[in-house]
Design an enzyme around this catalytic site. Structure first.
Site, short mmCIF file in Angstrom:
data_model
loop_
_atom_site.label_atom_id
_atom_site.label_comp_id
_atom_site.label_asym_id
_atom_site.label_seq_id
_atom_site.Cartn_x
_atom_site.Cartn_y
_atom_site.Cartn_z
N ASP A 68 0.84 -1.19 0.00
CA ASP A 68 0.00 0.00 0.00
C ASP A 68 0.88 1.25 0.00
OD1 ASP A 68 -1.69 2.15 0.78
OD2 ASP A 68 -2.99 0.78 1.88
N HIS A 94 -4.86 7.26 -6.61
CA HIS A 94 -5.44 8.53 -7.07
C HIS A 94 -6.29 9.21 -6.01
CE1 HIS A 94 -3.79 7.37 -10.83
NE2 HIS A 94 -4.70 6.45 -11.07
#
Length: 188
Positions: A68, A94
């Site tokens: 992550d 994003h």
């Protein structure tokens, strides 16, 4: 990569770096197309990609790490392995919060004269990504975060009555905005 003319933009910034020995990190691997492109383009680079999803493919001459982009322990581990990066490209979640957190953490792992690039900034105007279509000055959007960094470059040199120093002051040479992409040059 070229839906918004990104390849033309990249060529302008990467052309003089093509044969140099570089460390490159890309956040967000998807199907590996960009890693293949970087591997072919940067002939002497160490290239690492991070993606939240496990990938069942290999891109020769690159390393793909599952993780992550908000995991500071993972980012530190990758930075320790590669040393400082010359180019960091965020094409990950994003989500504004993730983009800002990754930038804040990885900026210290970017070499002076390095490039930090964030793609797909149009998500900064989409609510589910932490943006707003109505409030174009929403403080927590990624676009407004990067716009605010320009203050550390451009604010008055003397007599700064309302200026609040940030840790980026004096460390950013320039910020270039294009449609849906920003390129930050680190330097004194």
């Amino acid at each position: 990569k070229n839906d918004y003319g990104f390849l033309d933009i990249y060529e302008k910034y990467f052309n003089n770096l093509r044969e140099r020995k570089l460390n490159i990190l890309e956040i967000g691997v998807d199907k590996g197309d960009s890693l293949r492109l970087w591997r072919e383009y940067f002939i002497n680079a160490n290239i690492c990609g991070i993606d939240i999803d496990k990938k069942d493919f290999i891109v020769d001459g690159t390393e793909i790490i599952q993780g992550d982009q908000n995991d500071k322990v993972l980012l530190d581990k990758v930075a320790k392995k590669y040393g400082k990066f010359d180019i960091i490209i965020d094409d990950g979640s994003h989500i504004s919060k993730h983009i800002i957190n990754s930038f804040n953490h990885l900026f210290d792992h970017l070499n002076l004269n390095g490039l930090y690039i964030v793609e797909d900034l149009q998500t900064s105007y989409i609510p589910r990504y932490g943006g707003s279509r109505i409030n174009l000055i929403k403080k927590k959007s990624s676009m407004n975060f990067f716009k605010s960094l320009s203050d550390s470059i451009n604010y008055e040199n003397f007599d700064k009555p309302f200026f609040k120093k940030t840790r980026f002051d004096g460390l950013i040479k320039s910020i270039h905005f294009y449609q849906n992409i920003v390129i930050i040059f680190k330097g004194e």
